[in-house]
Design a protein around this motif. Structure first.
Motif, short mmCIF file in Angstrom:
data_model
loop_
_atom_site.label_atom_id
_atom_site.label_comp_id
_atom_site.label_asym_id
_atom_site.label_seq_id
_atom_site.Cartn_x
_atom_site.Cartn_y
_atom_site.Cartn_z
N ILE A 98 0.85 -1.19 0.00
CA ILE A 98 0.00 0.00 0.00
C ILE A 98 0.89 1.24 0.00
CG2 ILE A 98 -1.66 1.32 1.36
CD1 ILE A 98 -2.87 -1.14 0.03
N ASP A 99 0.51 2.25 -0.76
CA ASP A 99 1.25 3.51 -0.82
C ASP A 99 2.67 3.35 -1.34
OD1 ASP A 99 -0.90 4.93 0.06
OD2 ASP A 99 -0.22 5.12 2.12
N ALA A 100 2.90 2.38 -2.21
CA ALA A 100 4.23 2.19 -2.80
C ALA A 100 4.06 1.62 -4.20
CB ALA A 100 5.09 1.26 -1.95
N THR A 101 4.85 2.13 -5.13
CA THR A 101 4.82 1.62 -6.50
C THR A 101 5.64 0.33 -6.58
OG1 THR A 101 6.80 2.81 -7.22
CG2 THR A 101 4.69 3.98 -7.36
N LYS A 102 5.49 -0.37 -7.67
CA LYS A 102 6.27 -1.60 -7.86
C LYS A 102 7.76 -1.29 -7.91
CE LYS A 102 2.85 -4.60 -10.05
NZ LYS A 102 2.55 -5.47 -11.22
N ASP A 103 8.11 -0.18 -8.54
CA ASP A 103 9.52 0.19 -8.60
C ASP A 103 10.07 0.49 -7.21
OD1 ASP A 103 9.69 -0.15 -11.32
OD2 ASP A 103 9.38 1.97 -11.80
N GLU A 104 9.29 1.18 -6.38
CA GLU A 104 9.72 1.46 -5.01
C GLU A 104 9.90 0.17 -4.22
OE1 GLU A 104 7.75 5.88 -4.18
OE2 GLU A 104 6.52 4.08 -3.93
N LEU A 105 8.97 -0.75 -4.38
CA LEU A 105 9.06 -2.03 -3.68
C LEU A 105 10.27 -2.83 -4.14
CD1 LEU A 105 5.26 -2.96 -3.73
CD2 LEU A 105 6.59 -2.34 -1.71
N ARG A 106 10.55 -2.79 -5.43
CA ARG A 106 11.73 -3.51 -5.94
C ARG A 106 13.01 -2.90 -5.37
NH1 ARG A 106 10.49 -7.12 -9.79
NH2 ARG A 106 8.52 -6.88 -10.93
N ASN A 107 13.05 -1.59 -5.27
CA ASN A 107 14.24 -0.93 -4.72
C ASN A 107 14.43 -1.29 -3.25
OD1 ASN A 107 14.96 0.35 -7.12
ND2 ASN A 107 13.73 2.17 -6.67
N ILE A 108 13.33 -1.34 -2.50
CA ILE A 108 13.41 -1.73 -1.09
C ILE A 108 13.91 -3.16 -0.97
CG2 ILE A 108 12.05 -2.20 0.98
CD1 ILE A 108 10.22 0.14 0.15
N ALA A 109 13.33 -4.05 -1.80
CA ALA A 109 13.73 -5.46 -1.75
C ALA A 109 15.21 -5.62 -2.09
CB ALA A 109 12.86 -6.27 -2.72
N ARG A 110 15.67 -4.92 -3.10
CA ARG A 110 17.08 -5.01 -3.50
C ARG A 110 17.99 -4.49 -2.39
NH1 ARG A 110 15.81 -2.57 -9.50
NH2 ARG A 110 14.77 -4.45 -10.33
#
Length: 303
Positions: A98-110
């Motif tokens: 929620i409140d995060a784009t897929k790109d933001e989530l990928r950056n967090i995961a990386r």
């Protein structure tokens, strides 16, 4: 004088009963603990005191919850990295989509993967007010995380049905989809009747779910807070709990004894039914969780 003697006798009898119950637990119990990001310096000190105390019990992992705003998110990242660097424990951040784009989530995961943080609790998160439908669900998040690395992913399970699910069967199908997407285990919402979990576990097996369903245990120290949480999460609070906590508003010692006894009794029943792992919602305080785990045979390491 007689009052004091009577009080001491009751406490001794209560502890003796707990010890007898604990003796019936014959297998090793594995535990994990959940914390939340502190909102003040005082709360941060309490959090780290709790982490330092509970780490001696060698938990399988500790998790840190994830808020719906960037400030809380940043605090989660910071605490997780601090736990990783300052202790030997496995640190598992909560991550919501929620409140995060897929790109933001990928950056967090990386970022997590690169910092050797390979365990994540993957959740959808609460839908912001005014929005009817999220752009991603927890199943989508599990898929995204697995694309970025071979994370050990825990997801949420709801023995009494997610508040937004249209039926219990639909809720089971969602849980199965999370596992099919790559989740490794599920942690349940807290509950207060062992039968609630055992019935749910049976339904999961019938649904074809073979992965671990870890019961979430909330040791109750503040009954009013519990009732509030339960109302928000579709958790049934049994009538016998209402009766047990009557008259304890100004008696924290009795509340803690009741909470410890209730949690130990439930763990005892679940252990006898083959459950080997338990997840404790600590509310950032170690006393109750530590006492329960100590009573269950978990001891601080000797180092």
């Amino acid at each position: 004088m007689n009052t004091v003697i009577k009080s001491d006798y009751i406490s001794a009898s209560h502890l003796a009963q707990l010890n007898q119950n604990i003796a019936n637990i014959n297998q090793h119990v594995g535990v994990s603990f959940e914390f939340f990001p502190p909102a003040s310096i005082e709360m941060e000190n309490t959090l780290w005191d709790s982490i330092e105390r509970l780490k001696t019990l060698k938990p399988k992992f500790v998790s840190v919850t994830y808020g719906a705003n960037s400030g809380t998110r940043d605090k989660t990242h910071e605490i997780i990295k601090d736990i990783k660097s300052k202790t030997s424990m496995v640190a598992a951040p909560h991550l919501t989509c929620i409140d995060a784009t897929k790109d933001e989530l990928r950056n967090i995961a990386r970022d997590y993967w690169q910092n050797d943080i390979h365990s994540i609790v993957a959740l959808r998160g609460d839908i912001p007010k005014g929005e009817l439908k999220p752009h991603m669900y927890s199943t989508d998040l599990v898929i995204l995380l697995k694309q970025e690395g071979d994370f050990d992913i825990s997801v949420a399970a709801y023995p009494e049905k997610h508040p937004e699910a249209r039926s219990a069967q639909f809720d089971l199908e969602v849980l199965k989809a999370k596992f099919d997407a790559g989740a490794n285990c599920a942690i349940t919402q807290f509950f207060f009747d062992a039968e609630t979990y055992l019935r749910f576990r049976d339904k999961c097996i019938k649904q074809g779910i073979e992965e671990d369903i870890v019961p979430g245990i909330l040791p109750v120290s503040n009954y009013k807070t519990l009732v509030k949480f339960a109302g928000m999460t579709n958790v049934h609070v049994p009538d016998w709990m209402h009766k047990l906590y009557q008259g304890t508003d100004n008696d924290p010692i009795t509340r803690n004894l009741i909470g410890a006894n209730q949690a130990i009794e439930m763990v005892k029943v679940l252990s006898q039914e083959g459950v080997k792992d338990f997840h404790f919602y600590t509310l950032n305080r170690s006393d109750l969780s530590y006492a329960i785990c100590h009573s269950l045979g978990l001891r601080p390491n000797s180092n």
